[in-house]
Design an enzyme around this catalytic site. Structure first.
Site, PDB file in Angstrom:
ATOM      1  N   GLY A  17     -29.106 -51.049  60.198  1.00 38.18           N
ATOM      2  CA  GLY A  17     -29.863 -50.151  61.068  1.00 38.18           C
ATOM      3  C   GLY A  17     -31.306 -50.649  61.065  1.00 38.18           C
ATOM      4  N   PHE A  18     -32.254 -49.737  61.234  1.00 31.80           N
ATOM      5  CA  PHE A  18     -33.670 -50.142  61.252  1.00 31.80           C
ATOM      6  C   PHE A  18     -34.035 -50.926  59.987  1.00 31.80           C
ATOM      7  CE2 PHE A  18     -34.069 -46.571  64.257  1.00 31.80           C
ATOM      8  CZ  PHE A  18     -34.835 -47.167  65.240  1.00 31.80           C
TER       9      PHE A  18
ATOM     10  N   VAL B 256     -18.148 -51.786  53.499  1.00 32.18           N
ATOM     11  CA  VAL B 256     -18.263 -52.008  52.054  1.00 32.18           C
ATOM     12  C   VAL B 256     -17.693 -50.787  51.339  1.00 32.18           C
ATOM     13  CG1 VAL B 256     -19.898 -52.258  50.144  1.00 32.18           C
ATOM     14  CG2 VAL B 256     -20.237 -53.542  52.263  1.00 32.18           C
TER      15      VAL B 256
ATOM     16  N   GLU C 112     -34.810 -32.056  70.776  1.00 30.47           N
ATOM     17  CA  GLU C 112     -34.633 -33.000  71.889  1.00 30.47           C
ATOM     18  C   GLU C 112     -33.322 -32.728  72.618  1.00 30.47           C
ATOM     19  OE1 GLU C 112     -35.196 -36.808  69.958  1.00 30.47           O
ATOM     20  OE2 GLU C 112     -37.377 -36.623  70.111  1.00 30.47           O
TER      21      GLU C 112
HETATM   22  C1  FAD Z   1     -29.880 -38.390  66.547  1.00 27.01           C
HETATM   23  C2  FAD Z   1     -31.007 -39.014  65.766  1.00 27.01           C
HETATM   24  C3  FAD Z   1     -32.269 -39.088  66.338  1.00 27.01           C
HETATM   25  C4  FAD Z   1     -33.330 -39.657  65.636  1.00 27.01           C
HETATM   26  N1  FAD Z   1     -34.558 -39.726  66.222  1.00 27.01           N
HETATM   27  C5  FAD Z   1     -35.577 -40.339  65.569  1.00 27.01           C
HETATM   28  C6  FAD Z   1     -36.853 -40.495  66.180  1.00 27.01           C
HETATM   29  O1  FAD Z   1     -37.080 -40.060  67.313  1.00 27.01           O
HETATM   30  N2  FAD Z   1     -37.821 -41.132  65.473  1.00 27.01           N
HETATM   31  C7  FAD Z   1     -37.610 -41.640  64.223  1.00 27.01           C
HETATM   32  O2  FAD Z   1     -38.518 -42.230  63.622  1.00 27.01           O
HETATM   33  N3  FAD Z   1     -36.421 -41.497  63.611  1.00 27.01           N
HETATM   34  C8  FAD Z   1     -35.401 -40.862  64.261  1.00 27.01           C
HETATM   35  N4  FAD Z   1     -34.191 -40.730  63.649  1.00 27.01           N
HETATM   36  C9  FAD Z   1     -34.035 -41.244  62.284  1.00 27.01           C
HETATM   37  C10 FAD Z   1     -33.831 -42.745  62.287  1.00 27.01           C
HETATM   38  O3  FAD Z   1     -32.866 -43.097  63.253  1.00 27.01           O
HETATM   39  C11 FAD Z   1     -33.396 -43.150  60.895  1.00 27.01           C
HETATM   40  O4  FAD Z   1     -34.417 -42.812  60.006  1.00 27.01           O
HETATM   41  C12 FAD Z   1     -33.109 -44.639  60.805  1.00 27.01           C
HETATM   42  O5  FAD Z   1     -32.051 -44.992  61.673  1.00 27.01           O
HETATM   43  C13 FAD Z   1     -32.751 -45.018  59.374  1.00 27.01           C
HETATM   44  O6  FAD Z   1     -32.464 -46.371  59.341  1.00 27.01           O
HETATM   45  P1  FAD Z   1     -31.491 -46.971  58.236  1.00 27.01           P
HETATM   46  O7  FAD Z   1     -31.525 -48.444  58.464  1.00 27.01           O
HETATM   47  O8  FAD Z   1     -31.844 -46.459  56.906  1.00 27.01           O
HETATM   48  O9  FAD Z   1     -30.053 -46.379  58.556  1.00 27.01           O
HETATM   49  P2  FAD Z   1     -29.170 -46.433  59.864  1.00 27.01           P
HETATM   50  O10 FAD Z   1     -29.998 -46.711  61.066  1.00 27.01           O
HETATM   51  O11 FAD Z   1     -28.372 -45.194  59.851  1.00 27.01           O
HETATM   52  O12 FAD Z   1     -28.214 -47.685  59.652  1.00 27.01           O
HETATM   53  C14 FAD Z   1     -27.225 -47.709  58.673  1.00 27.01           C
HETATM   54  C15 FAD Z   1     -26.222 -48.805  59.002  1.00 27.01           C
HETATM   55  O13 FAD Z   1     -25.341 -48.943  57.887  1.00 27.01           O
HETATM   56  C16 FAD Z   1     -24.023 -49.138  58.357  1.00 27.01           C
HETATM   57  N5  FAD Z   1     -23.135 -48.724  57.261  1.00 27.01           N
HETATM   58  C17 FAD Z   1     -23.108 -47.509  56.654  1.00 27.01           C
HETATM   59  N6  FAD Z   1     -22.213 -47.514  55.638  1.00 27.01           N
HETATM   60  C18 FAD Z   1     -21.657 -48.746  55.614  1.00 27.01           C
HETATM   61  C19 FAD Z   1     -20.677 -49.360  54.782  1.00 27.01           C
HETATM   62  N7  FAD Z   1     -20.094 -48.710  53.777  1.00 27.01           N
HETATM   63  N8  FAD Z   1     -20.334 -50.637  55.039  1.00 27.01           N
HETATM   64  C20 FAD Z   1     -20.921 -51.326  56.066  1.00 27.01           C
HETATM   65  N9  FAD Z   1     -21.873 -50.786  56.861  1.00 27.01           N
HETATM   66  C21 FAD Z   1     -22.231 -49.523  56.644  1.00 27.01           C
HETATM   67  C22 FAD Z   1     -23.955 -48.272  59.601  1.00 27.01           C
HETATM   68  O14 FAD Z   1     -22.922 -48.695  60.476  1.00 27.01           O
HETATM   69  C23 FAD Z   1     -25.347 -48.488  60.203  1.00 27.01           C
HETATM   70  O15 FAD Z   1     -25.367 -49.586  61.094  1.00 27.01           O
HETATM   71  C24 FAD Z   1     -33.113 -40.157  64.333  1.00 27.01           C
HETATM   72  C25 FAD Z   1     -31.855 -40.078  63.758  1.00 27.01           C
HETATM   73  C26 FAD Z   1     -30.803 -39.512  64.470  1.00 27.01           C
HETATM   74  C27 FAD Z   1     -29.432 -39.423  63.843  1.00 27.01           C
END
Ligand code: FAD
Length: 425
Positions: free
Chosen positions: A25-26, A90, A178
């Protein structure tokens, strides 16, 4: 002195540090892009073949964007950043053997591991919430919700008895606000053209929030503004509304009130996904993985946790895109330092502000040092920032076209409808 990249080229392949990043993700994207010139062997693992741009999922759910607008293909990304991509889930980690195990039994060896798996819905033990409500965390969630909404509208248009239909959004954070605001605009502006046979007063949009106000992280003046904007769009906003149970067609409140609900969307909180419990990493509040100030997991010298799933002991960061990007980059820098035999450094968060949109021409922005913007200027900033942070030129162009079309022609009623069977996720 030779750079790591040069050192890597001089060394046999096995001597090149292997970095495995789980979850793209991000945070995962930021880690991998920062490691591009490190000369290390970087492997990305994700259960999807794309990375999802979660902030615009509610637009997919309301037919403003297509599912592919918010998906960024990971194979192309890996190629561009000189990394390898493994598609898989994983399921376990063997820390002694430094191996990540996938659901299909495959194993990936690492010297440094970055856990960036994000979070999923937390139901806080509310009976029926997991079974009878719809989450909004993945593309599949968004498509499922969009299909339920469109199916509900179709039913309503064919129903001559004048029955009513209600969508309840649980949780008055940014996602809930939203979604509720956009659903209200769908009803108020698009419905009369798209479904002239439906009297719009038959469709109810509710937003339930347990706290005494919406959008807790924002300044009270901005919260009030957002509240008023929702009321102006005829969203039934209920504050101090604690939920006791969710059933197939009702939400039961703690005060005993039964609120009819044909679709209940759960946007009330996040927690660690269940499988994480079996990975044996120390977890804090909300199941988040406890990390030290340099973002290494407590008691694990070669494992980092970043993004939503990570929590620095005594310094929890908001679960938003900026902390995810910044922690992802910091972890990459620490891996480079460790591989070069240097000590790690503390993570410092740089607050760049927060924003939320309520609907067309209406948003709130809170910047550091007390600067606050609302209304049209905030909405234009929101639009611009989301287009800039979306990854992939194709996504930016298609999102610009689709959102422009949505906001310029709401009155013509169009919602994007595509095949509802995207790849898993
Ligand atoms: C509906 C919604 C709206 C949002 N709006 C905003 C906003 O306007 N502004 C803002 O700043 N933030 C917003 N957020 C929050 C923001 O999207 C998150 O903080 C951000 O995506 C976190 O990034 P991350 O990389 O930690 O996790 P994620 O983006 O959730 O990525 C996690 C990744 O891990 C993968 N994964 C998980 N478990 C496994 C596994 N066991 N094996 C392999 N792959 C796996 C998933 O497929 C995913 O691709 C929003 C969130 C949501 C749900």
């Amino acid at each position: 002195m030779a750079t790591l990249e040069e050192k890597a080229q001089q060394q046999p392949a096995a001597a090149v540090p292997r970095v495995v990043v789980v979850g793209i993700g991000f945070a995962g994207l930021a880690t991998v892009s920062r490691l591009r010139r490190s000369g290390m062997q970087v492997t990305l693992v994700d259960r999807n073949i794309y990375s999802t741009f979660q902030p615009l999922l509610y637009q997919v759910a309301t037919g403003g964007l297509t599912p592919s607008d918010v998906a960024y293909p990971l194979r192309g990304f890996a190629h561009r950043y000189r990394a390898r991509f493994t598609h898989g889930e994983v399921t376990a980690i063997d820390y002694a053997a430094r191996t990540v195990i996938l659901a299909n039994g495959d194993a990936l060896d690492y010297d440094y591991l970055v856990v960036a798996t994000g979070v999923s819905a937390a139901y806080y033990g509310v009976p029926g919430a997991d079974k009878h409500s719809q989450g909004l965390y993945t593309r599949r969630d968004a498509v499922a919700l969009r299909d339920q909404i469109l199916a509900g509208l179709e039913r309503l248009s064919g129903d001559s008895r004048g029955s009513e239909w209600a969508v309840t959004v649980v949780g008055g954070g940014a996602t809930g606000v939203e979604l509720a605001g956009t659903l209200a605009e769908l009803r108020n502006i698009a419905l009369p053209t798209a479904y002239p046979s439906i009297d719009r007063t038959r469709m109810h949009i509710r937003l339930l929030e347990m706290a005494p106000s919406l959008l807790a992280p924002f300044h009270p003046a901005l919260r009030e503004y957002a509240h008023r904007q929702l009321l102006a769009r005829e969203v039934d906003v209920r504050l101090n509304a604690t939920i006791r149970e969710v059933t197939a067609d009702h939400v039961v409140l703690a005060n005993g009130e039964n609120v009819p609900s044909d679709i209940t969307v759960w946007a009330a909180g996040v927690g660690a996904p269940e499988p994480l419990g079996s990975w044996g990493l120390p977890q804090g509040r909300g199941g988040r993985i406890l990390v030290r100030p340099d973002l290494r997991v407590v008691d694990h010298d070669r494992v980092f946790a970043v993004g939503d799933i990570a929590m620095i002991e005594d310094q929890p960061l908001p679960q938003l895109a900026q902390p995810a990007l910044q922690t992802g980059r910091h972890a990459a820098d620490q891996i480079t330092r460790l591989a070069a035999g240097q000590p790690t450094t503390r993570f410092e968060y740089h607050d760049k502000g927060i924003m939320a949109t309520i609907g067309r021409h209406s948003a709130i922005v809170q910047l550091p040092h007390g600067l606050r913007v609302r209304g049209f200027p905030a909405w234009i900033s929101w639009l611009g920032l989301h287009l800039v942070t979306l990854l992939g030129s194709r996504n930016r162009i298609s999102t610009l076209i689709n959102l422009s079309y949505r906001y310029l022609s709401w009155g013509r009623g169009g919602a994007l409808i595509v095949d509802s069977d995207p790849p898993p996720g």
